[in-house]
Design an enzyme around this catalytic site. Structure first.
Site, PDB file in Angstrom:
ATOM      1  N   GLU A 159       0.829  -1.213   0.000  1.00 49.38           N
ATOM      2  CA  GLU A 159       0.000   0.000   0.000  1.00 49.38           C
ATOM      3  C   GLU A 159       0.861   1.259   0.000  1.00 49.38           C
ATOM      4  O   GLU A 159       0.499   2.270  -0.617  1.00 49.38           O
ATOM      5  CB  GLU A 159      -0.935  -0.007   1.218  1.00 49.38           C
ATOM      6  CG  GLU A 159      -2.035  -1.043   1.148  1.00 49.38           C
ATOM      7  CD  GLU A 159      -2.900  -0.904  -0.083  1.00 49.38           C
ATOM      8  OE1 GLU A 159      -3.255   0.249  -0.443  1.00 49.38           O
ATOM      9  OE2 GLU A 159      -3.232  -1.924  -0.719  1.00 49.38           O
ATOM     10  N   SER A 202      18.854  -7.464  -9.412  1.00 46.00           N
ATOM     11  CA  SER A 202      17.644  -7.420 -10.228  1.00 46.00           C
ATOM     12  C   SER A 202      17.675  -8.388 -11.408  1.00 46.00           C
ATOM     13  O   SER A 202      16.683  -9.058 -11.675  1.00 46.00           O
ATOM     14  CB  SER A 202      17.395  -5.998 -10.730  1.00 46.00           C
ATOM     15  OG  SER A 202      16.911  -5.177  -9.695  1.00 46.00           O
ATOM     16  N   HIS A 208       2.984 -10.078  -9.636  1.00 48.48           N
ATOM     17  CA  HIS A 208       4.424 -10.332  -9.663  1.00 48.48           C
ATOM     18  C   HIS A 208       5.166  -9.262  -8.865  1.00 48.48           C
ATOM     19  O   HIS A 208       6.059  -9.563  -8.077  1.00 48.48           O
ATOM     20  CB  HIS A 208       4.937 -10.343 -11.106  1.00 48.48           C
ATOM     21  CG  HIS A 208       6.425 -10.422 -11.204  1.00 48.48           C
ATOM     22  ND1 HIS A 208       7.128 -11.569 -10.928  1.00 48.48           N
ATOM     23  CD2 HIS A 208       7.362  -9.483 -11.515  1.00 48.48           C
ATOM     24  CE1 HIS A 208       8.419 -11.354 -11.083  1.00 48.48           C
ATOM     25  NE2 HIS A 208       8.590 -10.094 -11.428  1.00 48.48           N
ATOM     26  N   SER A 209       4.781  -8.018  -9.072  1.00 52.92           N
ATOM     27  CA  SER A 209       5.356  -6.896  -8.328  1.00 52.92           C
ATOM     28  C   SER A 209       4.366  -5.743  -8.429  1.00 52.92           C
ATOM     29  O   SER A 209       3.282  -5.875  -9.006  1.00 52.92           O
ATOM     30  CB  SER A 209       6.708  -6.481  -8.924  1.00 52.92           C
ATOM     31  OG  SER A 209       6.508  -5.854 -10.197  1.00 52.92           O
TER      32      SER A 209
END
Length: 444
Positions: free
Chosen positions: A119, A204, A333-334
């Site tokens: 959030e 990443s 996923h993200s």
């Protein structure tokens, strides 16, 4: 007339056992052929001769041309059913109440933290986040490791760090990239790392950690330490070349490494059936000649047991192990993804209701008398307050000092970095309105 058919012709007429074509109804004569062929196979097995070629020493010569498309599927090991009931009493975990409740409490804490930080990203307070929803049972793998085993994560392993003692403050500082961030603000959120907890900093790019894990495991082997490396990755990363290089290196050099694949069904938006053919990821481990386990990734105790056994093999035999944990990613996923674009919301809700790792573990604890509704509500409330407190504190801290972008690139600053640093300092001094550093920590 059938008696005059030669054995060689008969062999050619029978499909390889490895190819499972749709069978036609057998006539009496066809059944006789099948029986004769089996008898012939039994006789030939006694006289089978091993090949002498160095490339496949466990093979045998055969006069039957065999073309294989697939092997027998590898079974998925489980301890509990979806209601948290142990299916075989011999597999009942012999653990203490403290040990079991710690695992579950960490699962709950991870869930609370995920909700708040997700959030926060939606509110623009942090730049990026990835949740662990649906995959929390992997914390069982962390519980089976030694604290000094090295971990190479991908990006959905915050639970392993939480289990090892990474604090809520440390999680928040990293996600805010502030001056208390162990990575000094150089990484995206959720790219955690901790030297003290033997958790290598996350990268990443997909799969870069796999060959690094093989190399680290080889170093551990040479050192003589009784430890291993745990390397986490998703099934999407197994499509990268680094995956194959890493497994081959580990297998041929006999490295004490566990490759833990979280097969959650989707590589971002690509479903598993569009990523690969064959029997999942586990079959690749067998192909590289390493010990392989497929486990129910929503079953904490199955994951725990599988990792325990894998660690014994890795540490005691100095051999790599591949674990494929079958699970389902409930969240996006993200924060850069909207999973409703490639799967229905009903599908996700069905998984939440019918095969939830949190529910399984809770029901098992309740059956032992170690957990109840009151403890559940108390822990959630306590952890929510703790997360919000750490969150607020991290948000107020300044960013790392500007000079930190030059430090640690090399052991000592190189001449070109010294020159760049000096040029930046002069620009900041000359144009203070354009280079406001009031939100950055002071230089040491």
């Amino acid at each position: 007339m059938y008696a005059r058919v030669s054995v060689r012709a008969l062999a050619r007429s029978i499909p390889s056992k490895a190819i499972k074509a749709t069978p036609a109804p057998l006539t009496h004569s066809a059944k006789a052929f099948s029986t004769s062929a089996l008898s012939m196979d039994s006789h030939k097995k006694k006289e089978r001769v091993k090949v002498h070629f160095p490339g496949a020493l466990d093979s045998h010569f055969s006069q039957v041309l065999e073309i294989r498309e697939k092997m027998e599927p590898i079974d998925t090991f489980r301890v509990m059913d979806t209601d948290g009931k142990v299916l075989d009493k011999a597999l009942e975990p012999e653990v203490t109440e403290e040990f079991a409740t710690k695992i579950y409490k960490d699962m709950l804490t991870l869930n609370v933290m995920d909700l708040i930080l997700y959030e926060a990203q939606r509110q623009g307070r942090i730049s990026f986040y990835m949740t662990n929803a649906g995959e929390e049972a992997y914390i069982g793998s962390a519980a089976a490791l030694d604290p000094e085993d090295e971990i190479f994560g991908q990006y959905r392993e915050a639970g392993t760090l939480l289990y090892r003692g990474f604090t809520l403050d440390q999680f928040m500082n990293q996600c805010y990239s502030n001056d208390m961030d162990l990575g000094k603000g150089r990484q995206m959120p959720v790219h955690y790392g901790s030297k003290a907890l033997h958790f290598q900093t996350i990268s990443s790019p997909l799969a870069t950690q796999l060959p690094q894990a093989s190399g680290a495991a080889y170093a551990i082997k040479r050192s003589g330490k009784k430890n291993c490396v745990m390397c986490y990755f998703g099934e999407g990363a197994a499509s990268e070349g680094d995956f194959h290089a890493a497994l081959n290196i580990a297998a041929t050099t006999s490295c004490p490494v566990i490759f833990f694949c979280r097969n959650n069904g989707f590589a971002i938006s690509t479903p598993a059936n569009e990523q690969y053919k064959g029997d999942g990821i586990a079959s690749r481990g067998v192909g590289y000649g390493m010990h392989t386990i497929r486990v129910d990734g929503n079953d904490v105790w199955a994951v725990y047991k599988a990792t325990q056994e894998a660690r014994k093999i890795a540490v005691e035999k100095h051999k790599p192990v591949l674990i494929e944990a079958m699970t389902y990613r409930v969240g996006h996923h993200s924060t850069s993804d909207d999973s409703s674009a490639y799967r229905s919301k009903k599908e996700v809700e069905d998984w939440k209701r019918h095969d939830n790792p949190m529910v399984r573990m809770r029901k098992w604890l309740e059956s032992k008398g170690w957990w109840d509704e009151a403890r559940e509500n108390e822990h959630k409330s306590t952890q929510r307050s703790a997360v919000l407190k750490s969150f607020a504190a991290a948000e107020k801290r300044k960013k790392p000092a500007v000079s930190e972008m030059f430090n640690d690139v090399y052991d000592k600053l190189t001449p070109n970095l010294i020159e760049q640093k000096k040029e930046l300092e002069e620009l900041i001094k000359k144009f203070p309105a354009h280079y406001d550093t009031s939100n950055y920590a002071k230089e040491n």
